[in-house]
Scaffold this active site. Sequence first.
Site, PDB file in Angstrom:
ATOM      1  N   THR A 555      42.960 -22.006  41.563  1.00  0.00           N
ATOM      2  CA  THR A 555      43.550 -23.057  42.394  1.00  0.00           C
ATOM      3  C   THR A 555      43.778 -22.519  43.812  1.00  0.00           C
ATOM      4  O   THR A 555      43.447 -21.378  44.110  1.00  0.00           O
ATOM      5  CB  THR A 555      44.911 -23.516  41.829  1.00  0.00           C
ATOM      6  N   LYS A 579      44.247 -17.203  47.363  1.00  0.00           N
ATOM      7  CA  LYS A 579      44.582 -16.168  48.346  1.00  0.00           C
ATOM      8  C   LYS A 579      46.068 -16.128  48.711  1.00  0.00           C
ATOM      9  O   LYS A 579      46.500 -15.251  49.451  1.00  0.00           O
ATOM     10  CB  LYS A 579      43.767 -16.386  49.634  1.00  0.00           C
ATOM     11  N   GLU A 606      39.326  -9.860  44.097  1.00  0.00           N
ATOM     12  CA  GLU A 606      38.101  -9.581  44.865  1.00  0.00           C
ATOM     13  C   GLU A 606      37.590 -10.818  45.589  1.00  0.00           C
ATOM     14  O   GLU A 606      37.136 -10.747  46.736  1.00  0.00           O
ATOM     15  CB  GLU A 606      37.017  -9.045  43.921  1.00  0.00           C
ATOM     16  N   ALA A 611      33.979 -14.101  48.510  1.00  0.00           N
ATOM     17  CA  ALA A 611      33.532 -14.615  47.208  1.00  0.00           C
ATOM     18  C   ALA A 611      33.184 -13.456  46.282  1.00  0.00           C
ATOM     19  O   ALA A 611      34.041 -12.641  45.964  1.00  0.00           O
ATOM     20  CB  ALA A 611      32.381 -15.600  47.374  1.00  0.00           C
ATOM     21  N   GLY A 664      30.341 -27.726  48.694  1.00  0.00           N
ATOM     22  CA  GLY A 664      31.346 -26.883  48.042  1.00  0.00           C
ATOM     23  C   GLY A 664      31.712 -25.622  48.774  1.00  0.00           C
ATOM     24  O   GLY A 664      32.248 -24.675  48.182  1.00  0.00           O
ATOM     25  N   GLU A 667      37.462 -25.347  51.692  1.00  0.00           N
ATOM     26  CA  GLU A 667      38.672 -25.633  50.932  1.00  0.00           C
ATOM     27  C   GLU A 667      38.798 -27.164  50.834  1.00  0.00           C
ATOM     28  O   GLU A 667      38.154 -27.896  51.598  1.00  0.00           O
ATOM     29  CB  GLU A 667      39.890 -25.067  51.668  1.00  0.00           C
ATOM     30  N   ASP A 678      42.341 -19.638  56.858  1.00  0.00           N
ATOM     31  CA  ASP A 678      41.706 -18.952  55.740  1.00  0.00           C
ATOM     32  C   ASP A 678      41.205 -17.567  56.153  1.00  0.00           C
ATOM     33  O   ASP A 678      41.363 -16.583  55.435  1.00  0.00           O
ATOM     34  CB  ASP A 678      40.553 -19.808  55.205  1.00  0.00           C
ATOM     35  N   LYS A 682      42.273 -13.652  55.037  1.00  0.00           N
ATOM     36  CA  LYS A 682      41.295 -12.663  54.565  1.00  0.00           C
ATOM     37  C   LYS A 682      41.408 -11.340  55.313  1.00  0.00           C
ATOM     38  O   LYS A 682      41.388 -10.267  54.702  1.00  0.00           O
ATOM     39  CB  LYS A 682      39.880 -13.239  54.689  1.00  0.00           C
TER      40      LYS A 682
END
Length: 814
Positions: A555, A579, A606, A611, A664, A667, A678, A682
């Site tokens: 999720t 995340k 990971e 990804a 896809g 988000e 995002d 990261k």
Amino acid sequence: MKVLKFGGTSVANAINIKKVASIVFKDQPEKLIVVVSAFSGVTDLLLKASSFASTGDYQYKEIHQGIEKAHLYCIKELVALQKQSAVLSEIKQLCNELEELLDGIYKLQELSPKTRDKVVSFGELMSSRIIAAYFSDLSAEAAWVDSRELIKTDSKFGYANVLKSFTDENIALYFKAAKARVFVAPGFIASNSNGNTTTLGRGGSDYTAAIFASALKVKSLEIWTDVSGMMTADPRVVTNAKPIAYLTYKEAMELSHFGAKVIYPPTIQPVMDLEIPTAIKNTFKPEDAGTLLLSDYSNGSDRIKGISSINKVAILTLEGSGMVGIPGFSKLLFEALANDHINVILITQSSSEHSITVAINEHDSLRAKVAIDSVFDNYIEKGIIYPVEIESDMAIIAVVGDKMKSMPGTSGLMFSTLGKNGINIRAIAQGSSERNISAVISNADIKKAVNVLHEVFFEASKKQLNIFVSGVGNVGKKLLQQISRQKQYLADKHNVQLNVIGVANSRKMLVKPIGILENDFEKELGEYGHTSDVEKFTDEIIALNLRNSVFIDCTAHAEVARTYAKLIKKSVSVVACNKIAASAGYWEYLELKHLSNIYNAPFLFETNVGAALPIIGTLNDLIKTGDVVNKIQAVLSGTLNFVFNNYDGTKPFSEVVRQAQAEGFTEPDPRLDLGGTDVMRKILILAREAGYALNMEDIDNNGFLPASCFDGSVEDFYKEMSIQEAHFKAIYDKAAANGCKLKFVATFDNGKANVGLQEIPENHDLYNLFGKDNIVLFYTNRYPEQPLVIKGAGAGADVTASGVFADMMRVASH
């Protein structure tokens, strides 16, 4: 001569008794003694009836009538009509005696141990009479033997001690003169010197058979029950439990003492003394090999033969400075327990002599405390010894095997295995024989403990992973599909058995201990799922307490991320695609890492960056091997890379973003990607994994979206992007005029981090980055000028799911 014993389930009804007859009369030329128990459940009913009668409860009458009816019905099912009269009369007479005895107890409202023994003896007396009559109907060479006339004991009613020499002489003389070929004898019962009925304790029918075998020095004893021998663990607890082909008598005694109910511990002593081979066989599967008990055997090399356990145990601890160096304290402690008839299951004492701990049955704990505290009352008043402490709701788990003493590392493997699964050990005991290692643990952990130890010692070729997936949309659904495709391969080639036990989405959740079919999860979730609740889903995972449990978060919800600590504290591993946890406040992130180490439950994420690309794993390897990260430069958004690789001003920017979302790559709210949030998460995660204490507010975000794009809903966002098309076109045109490509770059350098849209010239490492690819450049002490480069697809449900899958397999190999 040979002795065969058949337990209660073997003689539970007429159908089963016919199975017994087929075993007894099949190719058995020598003389046989067949010892039988009461019909299944009858002993318990007799005890209940006597208890009701002693308290003035008239229900004893109903129980008596039920017992009589069951036995009379069995006669009609077994014995030929013309021969029924005699045995019906015999059983009816026994039932009348039983009724008179119960009536007497009811009138007196008193039940002594002597009377209780008399009551429960009727179970074996009636079953053996009926079976003897049936055998006589099949063969004229069958006869009934009254065990009470042959086996003599003291007057310790309920658990009488056998007078061995007198009993052996009786048995030898009787069978020397007896002419029949098959003798049927009631188990469990005997008599004292006055002829009063005594019993040999629960499970005493096994003991009866062993007494006959020992007295007659027979060539073998066979214990027939409802399982195919002794198992490596209780098959009701461990589905992969295996039958044990051979055991020494001492191994069998250890397993029996610690809860293995197949054989009664005192049974083994008489046959062990004479080294009489004893087979444990299955009445319902007579062709199965079963277990053979011997004095020694050379077959097999397993250091552990079985795992057993006792539930409902309490541990008592006596401690105090007054015990140190003073002899006699242990003697007083055990005398206090013995005088109150309390059995000690386990003993452990610290080398400092400051404390001693014993394990007893839980129902004796309060009585034991009173007995011990009264003995040490003077010491307690002086404050040099503390009152006994009781810890209830405990269990004992034991691993047993004669060969442990010649194979080092067994106890280490046992305790490390329990520790890795979050099972706390309260006390440890290992006998000097090194045949048994016992540990006291919480009763709630016993099933998990038996399973993990069985897996380590008996199923090394297969490791079971129990999987719970939260979020079964794009990534979660792909993950379940991948599990389904790879399940058999992983079992065959890598000895890992994957079981999906729970799934949840925003609407429904389902936890199914027997497993959920990965390809059918949507149907099962729809039909059997309950209203989704993150806390309840987490609580169910913890309540199941399954070994090697993995919680997978696919999720993007903070509510789900908040459950990680709770799960890790219960040794549930966490694999996060989400995340939020790893990019939360620095101390929250550090706490999760800390908990993961303490509770030995991997926390892997990971897929938080790149990804399925091995970015975090590679970074971890650099740090573990002593390298230092000085600078990171990266394109970390597959979405943004896709968008700027496909936007050239010929079609609106908003359409390119819609395409990315449709495929896809984004988000659910694309603003998280396009706004840089995002990417900030990261680079924050990478900086933290590199060993730097950063928070989100420490990262500069040089965004390119107009502020108006962040207002309203996702649809409002798309509308505003259309309105702002000239803004995006101008950014593109400027970069194109400079011969550059647009890349949203994350940089960490000298402890500072920033993200933002940059114009990348043709000679730069980031220039040739196509589609949805990500790239990370690590500049370290080992890679100061030419960076370590990781590059590849950094978005998409399939690749992200494969990254989650890889983390899951890392848990399996942990």
